[in-house]
Scaffold this active site. Structure first.
Site, PDB file in Angstrom:
ATOM      1  N   GLU A 156       0.762  -1.098  -0.009  1.00 34.03           N
ATOM      2  CA  GLU A 156      -0.230   0.040  -0.008  1.00 34.03           C
ATOM      3  C   GLU A 156       0.964   1.040  -0.122  1.00 34.03           C
ATOM      4  O   GLU A 156       1.386   1.570   0.801  1.00 34.03           O
ATOM      5  CB  GLU A 156      -1.096  -0.021   1.267  1.00 34.03           C
ATOM      6  CG  GLU A 156      -1.987   0.914   1.312  1.00 34.03           C
ATOM      7  CD  GLU A 156      -2.768   1.329   2.476  1.00 34.03           C
ATOM      8  OE1 GLU A 156      -3.499   2.063   2.618  1.00 34.03           O
ATOM      9  OE2 GLU A 156      -2.489   0.348   3.564  1.00 34.03           O
ATOM     10  N   HIS A 245      -9.806   0.669   0.694  1.00 36.83           N
ATOM     11  CA  HIS A 245     -10.904   1.358   1.766  1.00 36.83           C
ATOM     12  C   HIS A 245     -11.745   2.448   1.268  1.00 36.83           C
ATOM     13  O   HIS A 245     -11.549   3.560   1.708  1.00 36.83           O
ATOM     14  CB  HIS A 245     -10.028   1.537   3.038  1.00 36.83           C
ATOM     15  CG  HIS A 245      -8.841   2.168   3.120  1.00 36.83           C
ATOM     16  ND1 HIS A 245      -8.646   3.330   2.304  1.00 36.83           N
ATOM     17  CD2 HIS A 245      -7.320   2.027   3.506  1.00 36.83           C
ATOM     18  CE1 HIS A 245      -7.300   3.808   2.435  1.00 36.83           C
ATOM     19  NE2 HIS A 245      -6.686   2.975   3.184  1.00 36.83           N
ATOM     20  N   ASP A 307      -7.642  -3.813   7.939  1.00 37.82           N
ATOM     21  CA  ASP A 307      -7.013  -2.354   7.985  1.00 37.82           C
ATOM     22  C   ASP A 307      -6.263  -2.227   9.450  1.00 37.82           C
ATOM     23  O   ASP A 307      -5.841  -1.333   9.750  1.00 37.82           O
ATOM     24  CB  ASP A 307      -7.440  -1.185   7.371  1.00 37.82           C
ATOM     25  CG  ASP A 307      -6.225  -0.117   7.165  1.00 37.82           C
ATOM     26  OD1 ASP A 307      -5.134  -0.463   6.700  1.00 37.82           O
ATOM     27  OD2 ASP A 307      -6.588   1.101   7.014  1.00 37.82           O
ATOM     28  N   LEU A 341      -7.063   9.497  11.275  1.00 35.48           N
ATOM     29  CA  LEU A 341      -7.076   8.046  11.496  1.00 35.48           C
ATOM     30  C   LEU A 341      -5.827   7.254  10.725  1.00 35.48           C
ATOM     31  O   LEU A 341      -5.599   7.629   9.732  1.00 35.48           O
ATOM     32  CB  LEU A 341      -8.198   7.344  10.904  1.00 35.48           C
ATOM     33  CG  LEU A 341      -9.422   7.693  11.669  1.00 35.48           C
ATOM     34  CD1 LEU A 341     -10.799   7.277  11.154  1.00 35.48           C
ATOM     35  CD2 LEU A 341      -9.370   7.101  13.326  1.00 35.48           C
ATOM     36  N   GLY A 343      -5.257   3.644  10.249  1.00 40.49           N
ATOM     37  CA  GLY A 343      -5.605   1.986  10.453  1.00 40.49           C
ATOM     38  C   GLY A 343      -6.651   1.867  11.677  1.00 40.49           C
ATOM     39  O   GLY A 343      -6.944   2.681  12.248  1.00 40.49           O
TER      40      GLY A 343
END
EC number: 3.5.1.25
Length: 417
Positions: A156, A245, A307, A341, A343
């Site tokens: 990622e 996501h 995640d 945020l 994860g």
């Protein structure tokens, strides 16, 4: 467990179910099994780590079960598959620690209790030397009593948008300078054992990288991106099939240009191609109404992901994720000193229950979003993510609250509550 005495064969002869294999057969009874998208009162037969067709057993081999397991009317579903998990229990996959494999093995063992039988260890944006150290250590491998199996690595970043980097450290972000392929190799070292790469399709020269990756059978996912819908559609036409996501780290849905979110209802997806999307159903990353909109627009593409970060399974306080410090407050994981945020600390069984509760979907749909859909995304649904005959006997036993009671890999019990 009781042994089944009545085997085929005429009395006086030795009983025989040996025509195909000497291996013992286990029959799971008093269970509802998830098959053909619905829960059915049916027994599950297992031999040599595979799901067995009982009709063939009876008629071709005249064989019966060696062991019976009474499931007490519980649900049997395929094992969960997590395609985006950054670590947990104090382990961070993006840290080139002394013994990378041992750290991954520790997480693989612990996630069995949450019903995960296969996963993709995920590396967040890191400097090239980290990739060069970590990627060779993470091999595709079968699961077993020692832990969930690895289906490949999820990279990622670092080819993502500066504006939508989220918790990814800006100094390690990269662009495609040399036209794609050379950049991939220079950054990652090699692509063996890589299953999935998340990138931002609006980056110059990304098309060549998308074509190269998808040509190698690596899933290309769009995420951490400022892409508009036409850029996202072009990426799908070049081979991308996943969205990392959904709603998080991308342009918000706008009625004149819905951005990456618009892929869920786009009419410019090539025929025969399915776009899947990851959803963090932890009650924090995605509002229940947004989750419902996505699910109702495109139910077949929804893939539940955790995640999860280092701090999954750890107490509140400061922990590391890749090259950053994160702060755990309740169920929230933030980049230290910010409200960004970083994860989640949710487990897959929690996500399945939350998704079922807030979406109002069927139990079957909630279970398939964590099993069948990720298997289809990764192209492994011929052996994982279903209970079809001949597939790997990776499955879980759940009660009616969707709490995992037992986990099996290759027909062997690897965890029980």
């Amino acid at each position: 467990m009781s042994v089944f005495k009545c085997r085929g064969g005429i009395s006086g002869e030795m009983p025989s179910n040996k025509s195909v294999s000497d291996a013992p057969i286990t029959q799971f009874v008093s269970c509802r099994i998830l098959k053909d998208h619905r829960l059915q009162w049916e027994d599950l037969w297992v031999r040599e780590g595979k799901i067995l067709n009982p009709e063939k057993l009876f008629f071709d081999e005249e064989g019966f079960a060696d062991h019976k397991v009474d499931c007490g009317n519980k649900i049997i579903a395929p094992g969960f598959i997590d395609v985006q998990i950054n670590g947990g229990y104090g382990i961070d996959f993006s840290q080139a620690s002394g013994d990378i494999r041992r750290g991954v093995a520790q997480v693989a063992k612990k996630i069995l209790e949450h019903g995960v039988t296969s996963f993709c260890p995920t590396l967040v944006t890191s400097p090239p030397d980290i990739y060069h150290k970590v990627i060779p250590e993470l091999r595709v491998q079968d699961g077993g009593p020692e832990g969930a199996g690895i289906l490949g690595i999820h990279l990622e970043g670092p080819f993502i948008s500066e504006q939508k980097r989220g918790a990814h450290p800006p100094k390690f972000l990269r662009t495609f300078k040399a036209g794609g392929v050379a950049d991939l190799m220079e950054t990652y070292g090699h692509l063996d054992n890589v299953a999935l790469v998340t990138l931002a399709p609006e980056l110059a020269n990304s098309a060549a990288a998308i074509r190269e990756l998808s040509g190698r059978g690596i899933v290309v996912s769009l995420g951490h991106s400022m892409a508009d819908l036409s850029q996202a559609e072009e990426a799908v036409q070049n081979g991308a099939i996943f969205i990392t996501h959904l709603f998080n780290a991308m342009l918000p849905f706008h009625h004149r240009d819905p951005g990456i979110v618009g892929l869920l209802t786009s009419d410019r997806i090539p025929p025969g191609r399915m776009v899947y999307y990851g959803m963090i159903a932890d009650g924090i990353h995605t509002h229940p109404a947004a989750l419902r909109i996505a699910h109702r627009a495109h139910p077949a593409g929804l893939v539940l992901v955790t995640d999860a970060v280092t701090a999954m399974g750890l107490p509140p306080g400061q922990h590391s994720l890749g090259q950053q410090q994160i702060d755990i407050q309740g169920l929230h994981a933030y980049v230290a000193g910010t409200t960004t945020l970083s994860g989640s600390i949710a487990t897959m069984d929690m996500c399945v229950r939350h998704f079922r509760e807030v979406s109002g979907c069927t139990v079957e749909a909630a279970l398939e979003a964590a099993s069948l859909h990720p298997a289809q995304l990764l192209g492994v649904s011929n052996r994982k993510g279903t209970l079809e005959f001949g597939t790997d006997a990776d499955f879980i036993v759940l009660d009616d609250t969707l709490t995992v009671r037992e986990t099996y890999i290759a027909g062997q019990q690897v965890w029980r509550k």
